[in-house]
Write a protein that holds these residues in place. Structure first.
Motif: not given
Ligand code: DX5
Length: 225
Positions: A148-173
């Motif tokens: 969540e934007p606003g602070f450094g030092g937070q834990a990575f949200m692995p549930e965002m990985l499918p969104k990254v994959e989908a973004a890659r597919a969108l950009i490639t398309g």
């Protein structure tokens, strides 16, 4: 202010230290060891409204560009980014990223491009990926927040990985050269996950500046993502 050109690292993700986590009592010293290892730097700008934190303004962006000689990417986590585009451009930012949730995001993307700069659009974790589709024809970078934007030092949200994959597919398309940046909780392990999901630009704050040797940390990543 002369703007350093953004490099296109071949065969690995661009490594982008986030200045938010640097030692502000000795900014030049904190950034010097990274000059030859970082691809560019990110200045995290927060206004205390869009996110519950206040960080810094164009003066720090100018100081970072001057002290490092590296390209500067300004990530505006602010409610009204349109008010700050000229100031960060004048400070030497060659890439300005606004949030899709911010006021006038579309007009900002258009203005950033008109200013001859690279334009990025960032999504909070909860914001659906489809919100970038109207802008894909003009964007140079999409930023998927993995905290969540606003602070450094937070834990990575692995549930965002499918969104990254989908973004890659969108950009490639879309068939356009759009960088896919991930920001939040990046360390050696999550960097590999994000790169494998399709990210080609990684913003690294705490894990880098808290490392015993930030230079060794970046050297390790250069070989592995
Ligand atoms: C959050 C910031 C942070 C920062 C990176 O608003 O954008 O994500 O850049 O910080 P770390 O790497 O400490 O999560």
């Amino acid at each position: 202010m002369r703007k350093a050109a953004f490099p296109l690292p071949s065969g690995r993700a661009a490594l982008v230290p986030s200045v938010l986590a640097a030692d502000f009592s000795c900014l030049k010293g904190s950034l010097a060891p990274l000059r030859k290892l970082a691809d560019w730097l990110q200045v995290d700008v927060m206004d205390g409204h869009f996110v519950p934190n206040l960080s810094f303004g164009p003066g720090i962006a100018a100081a970072v560009a001057e002290a490092s000689g590296l390209p500067v990417d300004a990530h505006l986590m602010v409610e009204e980014p349109g008010r700050f585009l000229d100031a960060f451009a004048a400070a030497g930012a060659g890439l300005i990223t606004v949030h899709a949730e911010a006021r006038g995001a579309g007009a900002c993307v258009k203005k950033i491009k008109k200013m001859g700069l690279k334009a990025g659009l960032a999504l909070r974790p909860k914001t659906p990926l489809k919100n970038i589709i109207p802008f894909l024809g003009s964007l140079d970078l999409v930023l998927i927040m993995t905290v969540e934007p606003g602070f450094g030092g937070q834990a990575f949200m692995p549930e965002m990985l499918p969104k990254v994959e989908a973004a890659r597919a969108l950009i490639t398309g879309a068939g356009r050269p759009v960088w896919l940046q991930v920001d939040g909780g990046i360390n050696a392990a999550t960097a590999r996950l994000a790169a494998r999901a399709g990210a080609d630009s990684l913003v690294i704050g705490s894990a880098l500046f808290k490392a015993r040797s930030p230079a060794a940390f970046l050297r390790g990543l250069r070989g592995g993502v």
